[in-house]
Design an enzyme around this catalytic site. Sequence first.
Site, PDB file in Angstrom:
ATOM      1  N   HIS A  91       0.838  -1.390  -0.008  1.00 26.99           N
ATOM      2  CA  HIS A  91      -0.063   0.061   0.054  1.00 26.99           C
ATOM      3  C   HIS A  91       0.951   1.460  -0.196  1.00 26.99           C
ATOM      4  O   HIS A  91       0.759   2.296  -0.712  1.00 26.99           O
ATOM      5  CB  HIS A  91      -0.906  -0.018   1.123  1.00 26.99           C
ATOM      6  CG  HIS A  91      -1.896   1.098   1.286  1.00 26.99           C
ATOM      7  ND1 HIS A  91      -3.218   1.188   0.555  1.00 26.99           N
ATOM      8  CD2 HIS A  91      -1.927   2.321   1.878  1.00 26.99           C
ATOM      9  CE1 HIS A  91      -3.863   2.178   0.693  1.00 26.99           C
ATOM     10  NE2 HIS A  91      -3.081   2.961   1.626  1.00 26.99           N
ATOM     11  N   HIS A 128     -10.429   2.748  -0.690  1.00 28.23           N
ATOM     12  CA  HIS A 128     -10.505   2.271   0.601  1.00 28.23           C
ATOM     13  C   HIS A 128     -11.461   1.028   0.583  1.00 28.23           C
ATOM     14  O   HIS A 128     -12.450   0.746   1.256  1.00 28.23           O
ATOM     15  CB  HIS A 128     -11.296   3.512   1.500  1.00 28.23           C
ATOM     16  CG  HIS A 128     -10.465   3.466   2.755  1.00 28.23           C
ATOM     17  ND1 HIS A 128     -10.773   4.009   3.879  1.00 28.23           N
ATOM     18  CD2 HIS A 128      -9.230   3.519   3.033  1.00 28.23           C
ATOM     19  CE1 HIS A 128     -10.024   4.152   4.953  1.00 28.23           C
ATOM     20  NE2 HIS A 128      -8.872   3.865   4.246  1.00 28.23           N
ATOM     21  N   ASN A 140      -3.436   5.734  -7.076  1.00 24.91           N
ATOM     22  CA  ASN A 140      -3.220   4.848  -6.109  1.00 24.91           C
ATOM     23  C   ASN A 140      -3.249   3.532  -6.680  1.00 24.91           C
ATOM     24  O   ASN A 140      -3.920   3.288  -7.863  1.00 24.91           O
ATOM     25  CB  ASN A 140      -4.585   5.044  -5.138  1.00 24.91           C
ATOM     26  CG  ASN A 140      -4.671   3.996  -4.167  1.00 24.91           C
ATOM     27  OD1 ASN A 140      -5.660   3.280  -3.933  1.00 24.91           O
ATOM     28  ND2 ASN A 140      -4.069   4.026  -3.076  1.00 24.91           N
TER      29      ASN A 140
END
Lengths: 731, 222
Positions: A44, A90, A529
């Site tokens: 991550h 998320h 991301n």
Amino acid sequence: MTITPELLATHKLNAAEYEKIVSLLGREPSITELGIFSVMWSEHCSYKSSRVHLKKLPTKSKYVLLGPGENAGIIDIGGGYGVAFKIESHNHPSFIEPFQGAATGVGGILRDIFTMGARPIAVMDAIRFGPLDDPDYGKRNQRILEGVVSGIAHYGNCFGVPTVGGECTFHPSYNGNPLVNVFALGVIKADEVFLGRAEGVGNPVIYVGAKTGKDGIHGATMASDEFTEESKQHRPNVQMGDPFMEKLLLEACLEAMKTGAIEGIQDMGAAGLTCSTCEMGSRAGTGMEVDLMHVPQRETGMSAYEIMLSESQERMLLVARKGREQEVFDVFKKWGLDAAIIGTVTADGILRVRHHGVLVAEIPNRALADEAPIYTRSFTKPARNVPMEGPEFKSLDLGADLKALLGSADLCSKHWIWEQYDFMVRTNTIAGPGYDAAIVRVKETGSSVAVSLDGNGRYCYLSPREGAKLMVAEACRNVSTVGALPLAATNNLNFGNPEKPEIMAQLVEAIEGMSEACVFFETPITGGNVSLYNETLGEGILPTPVIGIVGLMKTEAPVKNVFPKAGLDVLLIGSMGDCDLTHFGGTQYANTILKTLWGMPPKLDMAEEKKVQAAIRKLVGDGLVESSHDVGEGGLAVALAECSFGGVGCQVALQSKLRPEFTLFHEGPSRILVSTSQVEKVVALGKELNVEVVRLGSTIVDRFVVDGLLDLPLGELRSTWETALETKLHA
Amino acid sequence: MKFGVVVFPGSNCDHDALWAVSQNLGAEAEFIWHDSRKLPAVDAVILPGGFSYGDYLRCGAIAKFSPVMTAVKKFAADGGLVAGICNGFQILTEAGMLPGALIRNKGQKFVCRPVELEIATTNSPFTNAGHKGDHVTFPVAHGEGCYIADEQTLNQLEAEDRVLFRYIDNPNGSMRNIAGICNAGRNVLGMMPHPERVTEPLMGSSEGLVVFRSMISAFATK
């Protein structure tokens, strides 16, 4: 404490990574240090599997003021202003605790924006769930959807940022792994950008915002792992959001930045204090010395390990100019927020952490931020378990097919979702949810930004490369459809386990396809991301890259996305398109009506696409069309129906050599539906720009007619489309 | 005429209200911070929408204790014009400046959409520029907008012509479709819909200006 293999396993560090830690430190790490390495080297935070491939993406253009590497990218919108924007996932927290998981997803991306000095003016969400009527998981999927939507609403509404659009689709591969990707955009003065850099040796390091608690410890590591039956036990790893606190933090940070006393600032997101301390130091080439006893804490007796790894929300770390600390404190006191000096910037490049004076970690910043392992993971052919050739089929009732498509979870109206979002607060929303792209006014400049999020897991499963290209094309087309020029992009790469070569291949091909398209459409990626390990019990999700395209236009009343009145000409900009059985296999018709998947995604001709987009921008900009709507999933028939849901229908004749199912429902790109009272001018402009303009028919009252194929009352179609989602949720 | 827009921690329609009256109406306006014990020299006060103090406990329940509310109460008692919109309405009922209460929407969910309203009376400083019975469309954006009061209060509101706006299509279950009311002195307004959000054509319409124009004309003839 001895470092055992079990301890390493719970920190998701392998033996080779541990050896690297020992060699970088020249000794065994302490438990706190091990925790710090584990989060900084997690997938991550370190992008260790994707980094070598992310380098292939274009990141520069004359509009890009700040590319990847900081909290968000920034592009120039003229008049001395820029917009900062990014998308972030998320996913894992939203499966374990949908409401808080989604809420803190919104909170996290908002902090990324205002930590740069930008005031957030828009949020959008790309969310995906398992089918609501899934025989095994339907009820759970319904609960997750409701939780995610109310979590997004709770956080964004209270914070006071409009949620102006997004997308929501369904597929069984998301049964155990929903996707929650949140995009945020803020306005910033181009010469007042704040970076996450710990500049100035001797400057004080100040902690501001909410107190640190034991929540969210190891969230980043959790986000880098697959789900198993035990994953529900990770619920304490999900953070709790407090949008009110975030609103105060926003106002206080923007006000404190105006004092001129702040040197650098970074939010504490994934990996909390660990990430902010070492990244701020490493970017500036400095070190940082902190004592954790000064960190405001929510509970007593927290260990150094817990304080460093907590992911409590609504916190920021900033470096102030020495001697001007009081100016910062005064602002935070006004807003009723904690602010405490926890350490100083040092020259030696080392992150030195003490707890009540006792040294608990001493790590070169560079080791954490730049020496993270980089994996060139092996990849083969992308995972794919469907045939190339499709089944024989013939529609029994084209009208019933259209109704079924309009009532499908993917294509139906999502107003049940977006009416829970305050999409108007700040009075900048010129075009909100339901439009091809959202348009948000920038009060400071007289210009507006248009944004579209797009992704298509089924296309990308059939061909990650072609799917990714189509996705970029579609998002750019959406932005162009409302009249804006696409300028830049942010991406969210949602994939399964990269240690599987066939999954890694999906990631590599999608990045390469995205890169090719972003170069072609001149929309560099300014940040984003990567979310990997989206697997539950070994089942991966469809490869689901999501792209957010940001465009710029002058501020003016938006072109409508529905037919405004009867008696207008209905035209198709672009052609009727081509399709064969192979390229029909990724359509919504194949998915919803035939309930299968095969072949390849639709064919894309990027040069043709670019011409069509230029044409629609000119048509909208010159006011030659009364409505404008892109032909997307569900094809021409669905697009025509959507254009009719303002209450004015149409009667069209479709001249095509294709079979009726293909004519009505194929999803060939590069097509936009318009209505106009100036048909000659539109046709002339098409000629001038070398873009085909097909005259389909005209707008009429109350009916929806495709000569020889469909003749349906409009009200019935519309109510199917409007009520489908609510009906499925309360089934 | 000068408007003051109160900023509580958590207010988020404060900028919108200021923009509406200053940019779109052309009046003077300034912000008033929540811990001000004295109001600056303003002629009308707007309590804007948002989530004051996070709206923990109950919406508006904490805001009523803020120092500025003492000043606002005095301002109203002296006849000053006070308009509470959305969270502002919730604060005014909590502070006892308007009767009734606002509870969770009937559908249990936050609802954001334009709704059609009827101007129920023009006998107020907030609606005098409109026409009785006219329909206007203002957006709502709230989770707790269901207006309730006891029978006697509702009857009294109606008997005294103090219902200023009614929903045509009730989005939250409010009793007797009440969207906005005023106090007995007729100088304090509370309404859930957001007139400040529709004060320029770019936002879809300028219909919301009727509220602020009414305030200006009421002030001018005072």
